[in-house]
Design a protein around this motif. Structure first.
Motif, PDB file in Angstrom:
ATOM      1  N   TYR A   1       0.864  -1.190   0.000  1.00  0.00           N
ATOM      2  CA  TYR A   1       0.000   0.000   0.000  1.00  0.00           C
ATOM      3  C   TYR A   1       0.893   1.230   0.000  1.00  0.00           C
ATOM      4  O   TYR A   1       1.783   1.363   0.848  1.00  0.00           O
ATOM      5  N   SER A   2       0.664   2.130  -0.948  1.00  0.00           N
ATOM      6  CA  SER A   2       1.504   3.313  -1.122  1.00  0.00           C
ATOM      7  C   SER A   2       0.683   4.582  -0.935  1.00  0.00           C
ATOM      8  O   SER A   2      -0.458   4.671  -1.384  1.00  0.00           O
ATOM      9  N   ASP A   3       1.291   5.600  -0.291  1.00  0.00           N
ATOM     10  CA  ASP A   3       0.559   6.840  -0.031  1.00  0.00           C
ATOM     11  C   ASP A   3       1.540   7.996   0.124  1.00  0.00           C
ATOM     12  O   ASP A   3       2.743   7.794   0.328  1.00  0.00           O
ATOM     13  N   ALA A   4       1.017   9.222   0.014  1.00  0.00           N
ATOM     14  CA  ALA A   4       1.794  10.435   0.277  1.00  0.00           C
ATOM     15  C   ALA A   4       0.861  11.469   0.878  1.00  0.00           C
ATOM     16  O   ALA A   4      -0.337  11.469   0.602  1.00  0.00           O
TER      17      ALA A   4
ATOM     18  N   ARG B   1       5.059  19.318  -7.461  1.00  0.00           N
ATOM     19  CA  ARG B   1       4.192  20.364  -8.000  1.00  0.00           C
ATOM     20  C   ARG B   1       2.715  20.029  -7.845  1.00  0.00           C
ATOM     21  O   ARG B   1       1.858  20.892  -8.033  1.00  0.00           O
ATOM     22  N   SER B   2       2.412  18.791  -7.510  1.00  0.00           N
ATOM     23  CA  SER B   2       1.016  18.390  -7.364  1.00  0.00           C
ATOM     24  C   SER B   2       0.942  17.144  -6.498  1.00  0.00           C
ATOM     25  O   SER B   2       1.949  16.463  -6.275  1.00  0.00           O
TER      26      SER B   2
ATOM     27  N   GLU C   1       2.307  11.443  -5.060  1.00  0.00           N
ATOM     28  CA  GLU C   1       1.837  10.058  -4.952  1.00  0.00           C
ATOM     29  C   GLU C   1       2.595   9.154  -5.924  1.00  0.00           C
ATOM     30  O   GLU C   1       2.865   7.992  -5.626  1.00  0.00           O
ATOM     31  N   TYR C   2       2.952   9.706  -7.073  1.00  0.00           N
ATOM     32  CA  TYR C   2       3.661   8.915  -8.071  1.00  0.00           C
ATOM     33  C   TYR C   2       5.075   8.566  -7.606  1.00  0.00           C
ATOM     34  O   TYR C   2       5.546   7.447  -7.795  1.00  0.00           O
TER      35      TYR C   2
ATOM     36  N   CYS D   1      -2.985   2.148  -4.398  1.00  0.00           N
ATOM     37  CA  CYS D   1      -2.800   3.592  -4.274  1.00  0.00           C
ATOM     38  C   CYS D   1      -4.177   4.246  -4.293  1.00  0.00           C
ATOM     39  O   CYS D   1      -5.074   3.794  -5.018  1.00  0.00           O
ATOM     40  N   ASP D   2      -4.365   5.329  -3.522  1.00  0.00           N
ATOM     41  CA  ASP D   2      -5.687   5.948  -3.452  1.00  0.00           C
ATOM     42  C   ASP D   2      -5.825   7.175  -4.344  1.00  0.00           C
ATOM     43  O   ASP D   2      -6.799   7.924  -4.230  1.00  0.00           O
TER      44      ASP D   2
END
Length: 226
Positions: free
Chosen positions: A77-80, A116-117, A122-123, A155-156
């Protein structure tokens, strides 16, 4: 002055000890990461945060990560976060990986540059998670564990998923093209399978941002800490 320097040294030593504790307590990884960032010049507020975390640990000394037999299948599970760092506006990446039902790997790390976004942040978090998944897959191969299936990464952020699967670039994504090729190549070779997950079900949230007590307890359970 001597007393202040002594307290600063004690705080730094405690922060270092907390970093070691995160090896078995992922629920304190984000808080420890935040505290350690300010130990070079701690303020009264930082000292209060440190004491609050120590009180939490004292009340949960019996908590830990259980290990159980099960399917040897990797799931990540990946997040930022969304620029929660008020000083530098850098995002924090976090991911956690399970082997069957056992949590075996997690990471909390501030990104090196300002994104920048949220999609870019997240990427980059997804790219970091993918790197560690590849390492785990190679490690499993060394132990002759069969790996017939692609590793699922959740990823959400829908825009991030679109970017991972779509090789078309435009002006706003040129600067992250290298990460894109890295991820998309692994998707094409069926090494990883990147899918969407609701933010409410995202366990990596606990690694990237401060949460309410209820939300924190819920995600702590998802990390299998008990």
């Amino acid at each position: 002055m001597f007393s202040f320097k002594c307290n600063t040294l004690i705080n730094a030593q405690l922060a270092g000890s907390l970093q070691s504790l995160t090896v078995t307590r992922p629920d304190i990884a984000f808080a420890t990461n935040v505290i350690c960032q300010h130990m070079h010049a701690p303020t009264t507020y930082d000292h209060q945060l440190l004491k609050r975390l120590l009180r939490y640990i004292k009340g949960t000394l019996h908590y830990g990560l259980p290990l159980s037999k099960g399917e040897l299948k990797l799931t990540t599970y990946s997040d930022a976060d969304w620029a929660a760092d008020m000083d530098e506006r850098k995002f924090v990446s976090g991911f956690c990986t399970y082997l069957g039902s056992n949590l075996i790997l997690w990471s909390v790390k501030k990104q090196a540059t300002v994104a920048r976004s949220s999609t870019e942040a997240e990427y980059r978090a997804l790219a970091a998670a993918t790197s560690d998944v590849l390492w785990l897959r190679r490690l499993m191969a060394d132990f002759h564990v069969p790996r017939s299936q692609a590793t699922s990464i959740f990823c959400d952020n829908i825009s991030t998923l679109t970017l991972a699967h779509n090789p078309v670039f435009h002006a706003r994504t040129k600067h992250i093209e290298i990460d894109h090729h890295f991820i998309s190549d692994r998707i094409r070779h069926n090494t990883i399978d990147v899918s969407h997950i609701s933010s409410l079900d995202q366990p990596a949230d606990i690694l990237t941002k401060p949460l309410s007590a209820t939300r924190f307890s819920s995600l702590r359970d998802k990390l299998t800490i008990c």
